[in-house]
Design a protein around this motif. Structure first.
Motif, short mmCIF file in Angstrom:
data_model
loop_
_atom_site.label_atom_id
_atom_site.label_comp_id
_atom_site.label_asym_id
_atom_site.label_seq_id
_atom_site.Cartn_x
_atom_site.Cartn_y
_atom_site.Cartn_z
N PHE A 103 4.68 2.71 -5.78
CA PHE A 103 4.63 1.15 -6.50
C PHE A 103 4.14 0.47 -5.80
CE2 PHE A 103 9.95 2.83 -7.46
CZ PHE A 103 9.51 2.53 -8.68
N LYS A 104 3.36 0.72 -4.50
CA LYS A 104 2.80 -0.23 -3.92
C LYS A 104 1.62 -0.38 -4.57
CE LYS A 104 2.75 1.40 0.53
NZ LYS A 104 3.00 1.17 2.12
N SER A 105 1.50 0.79 -5.26
CA SER A 105 -0.46 1.62 -6.02
C SER A 105 -0.42 0.29 -6.83
CB SER A 105 -0.56 2.80 -6.35
OG SER A 105 -0.94 3.64 -4.91
N LEU A 106 0.81 -0.07 -7.71
CA LEU A 106 0.90 -0.21 -8.83
C LEU A 106 0.83 -2.11 -8.51
CD1 LEU A 106 3.83 0.88 -10.53
CD2 LEU A 106 1.30 1.83 -11.46
N ILE A 107 1.50 -2.52 -7.83
CA ILE A 107 1.57 -3.71 -7.20
C ILE A 107 -0.30 -4.01 -6.74
CG2 ILE A 107 1.77 -5.29 -5.47
CD1 ILE A 107 4.59 -4.47 -5.35
N VAL A 108 -1.02 -3.76 -6.50
CA VAL A 108 -2.30 -3.46 -5.93
C VAL A 108 -3.28 -3.41 -7.18
CG1 VAL A 108 -4.49 -2.30 -4.65
CG2 VAL A 108 -1.97 -2.53 -3.61
N LEU A 113 -6.26 -6.55 -11.37
CA LEU A 113 -6.09 -7.25 -12.60
C LEU A 113 -6.28 -8.79 -12.71
CD1 LEU A 113 -4.66 -4.18 -14.91
CD2 LEU A 113 -6.74 -5.16 -14.87
N GLU A 114 -5.33 -9.50 -11.74
CA GLU A 114 -5.11 -10.84 -12.05
C GLU A 114 -5.76 -11.33 -11.40
OE1 GLU A 114 -1.44 -11.23 -9.77
OE2 GLU A 114 -0.57 -10.68 -11.59
N THR A 115 -6.75 -10.99 -10.21
CA THR A 115 -8.42 -11.53 -9.98
C THR A 115 -8.83 -11.21 -10.34
OG1 THR A 115 -8.28 -9.67 -8.14
CG2 THR A 115 -6.54 -11.88 -7.80
N GLY A 116 -9.61 -10.13 -12.02
CA GLY A 116 -10.67 -9.10 -12.38
C GLY A 116 -11.29 -8.71 -11.33
N ARG A 117 -10.72 -8.61 -10.41
CA ARG A 117 -11.81 -7.23 -9.78
C ARG A 117 -11.45 -5.67 -10.40
NH1 ARG A 117 -8.81 -8.72 -4.02
NH2 ARG A 117 -9.65 -6.95 -3.14
N PHE A 118 -12.76 -5.92 -11.71
CA PHE A 118 -12.33 -4.50 -12.42
C PHE A 118 -12.74 -3.46 -11.44
CE2 PHE A 118 -11.59 -7.95 -15.66
CZ PHE A 118 -10.89 -7.70 -15.51
N GLN A 119 -13.27 -3.18 -10.83
CA GLN A 119 -14.04 -2.27 -9.96
C GLN A 119 -13.01 -1.78 -8.94
OE1 GLN A 119 -17.26 -0.42 -10.22
NE2 GLN A 119 -15.99 1.25 -10.07
N GLN A 120 -12.93 -2.01 -8.65
CA GLN A 120 -11.62 -2.16 -8.10
C GLN A 120 -10.16 -1.10 -8.50
OE1 GLN A 120 -12.89 -4.86 -7.33
NE2 GLN A 120 -13.94 -5.74 -5.25
#
Length: 229
Positions: A103-108, A113-120
Motif C-alpha cells: 500500500f505504501k508503494s501504491l500511495i507513492v 501520477l498526480e504530480t506528472g512525474r511519469f519517469q519515477q
C-alpha cells in the motif's frame, strides 16, 4: 423502521449494483462485493460505488478485511485517474493497513501520477509488476491514457522524448501508439523534428476558454460608482 434484511435466496436474485443500492450496510453481501472486485479486474470493468461500499463494510468488519482485494481496489482507482477515486478509497482504509509495503508503494505511485512525474512512476511500477502490470489487465493502457490526457492540458506541441517518457514507450511501439493517436485523436506529427502537435483545448490554448460569467454592461457599472461613493 429500517429495511428488513433480505434472505440469501432473495439476495441471489440481485446484481451487485442492486445489492449495494438496496442494503449497502448488510455484511452478508461482503463476499459478493469481493468477488465483484476480482470480476472488475478480469473483465476490465469498474464500479467505484461497489468498491467504496466494500471498504465501508470492512470498517465495520475489520477482521474480515482481505488486503489482496483492497490492493486491487486501489489499483483500479489509480487506473481511473484523473478522477479522485484513489483518495476516496484511501480515506476508508485504516492507517495500519496503509503502512503495509504494497500500500505504501501504491500511495507513492498515486503521488507520482498526480504530480506528472511519469519517469519515477514507471520506475516504481516496474518494481511492483507482480501486483500491477502482470495481474491487472489494462493497467499500462489506462495510465498511458491518463498521461496523454495530462500532456494535452500542458502542451500545444510535445517533444517525442517527453511523450516517450510519459507513456513508457520507445521505438516501434511508440510509433504505433502515435499512429493510433493521429488516427483517432487528431494528433499531428511534425516532419522536421517528430514533435507532436496536440489538439487545441481551453487549457493548452487559454484564448479558447469560454467566459461563463455574465458580462455586466459598462453603463450598469457606471451606475454603481455613485452609490458606493
Amino acid at each position: 423502521m429500517g429495511k428488513e434484511m433480505e434472505s440469501p435466496k432473495e439476495q441471489s436474485s440481485y446484481t451487485v449494483e442492486q445489492l449495494v443500492a438496496v442494503n449497502p450496510f448488510n455484511p452478508e453481501i461482503l463476499p459478493d462485493l469481493e468477488n465483484y472486485v476480482n470480476e472488475q479486474v478480469t473483465s476490465q470493468t469498474y464500479s467505484l460505488d461497489a468498491n467504496l461500499c466494500l471498504l465501508r463494510l470492512y470498517q465495520f468488519e475489520p477482521e474480515r478485511m482481505n488486503t489482496h482485494v483492497v490492493a486491487r481496489i486501489l489499483i483500479k482507482a489509480l487506473m481511473a485517474m484523473p478522477a479522485p477515486d484513489f483518495s476516496l478509497c484511501l480515506f476508508l482504509i485504516p492507517e495500519r493497513v496503509q503502512m503495509e509495503e504494497q500500500f505504501k508503494s501504491l500511495i507513492v505511485l498515486s503521488h507520482y501520477l498526480e504530480t506528472g512525474r511519469f519517469q519515477q512512476f514507471w520506475d516504481e511500477a516496474a518494481k511492483n509488476r507482480h501486483i500491477l502490470i502482470e495481474t491487472v489487465p489494462g493497467f499500462e493502457q489506462a495510465i498511458q491514457a491518463y498521461a496523454t490526457h495530462l500532456l494535452s492540458l500542458s502542451y500545444q506541441k510535445v517533444p517525442r522524448s517527453v511523450l516517450s517518457e510519459a507513456v513508457n514507450m520507445d521505438g516501434a511501439s511508440l510509433d504505433k501508439f502515435i499512429e493510433h493517436q493521429v488516427t483517432n485523436s487528431g494528433w499531428i506529427v511534425e516532419k522536421e523534428d517528430g514533435s507532436i502537435v496536440l489538439p487545441q483545448n481551453e487549457f493548452n490554448h487559454p484564448e479558447l476558454k469560454k467566459n461563463t460569467g455574465e458580462n455586466v454592461p459598462l453603463e450598469h457599472i457606471a451606475r454603481i460608482f455613485p452609490i458606493l461613493g
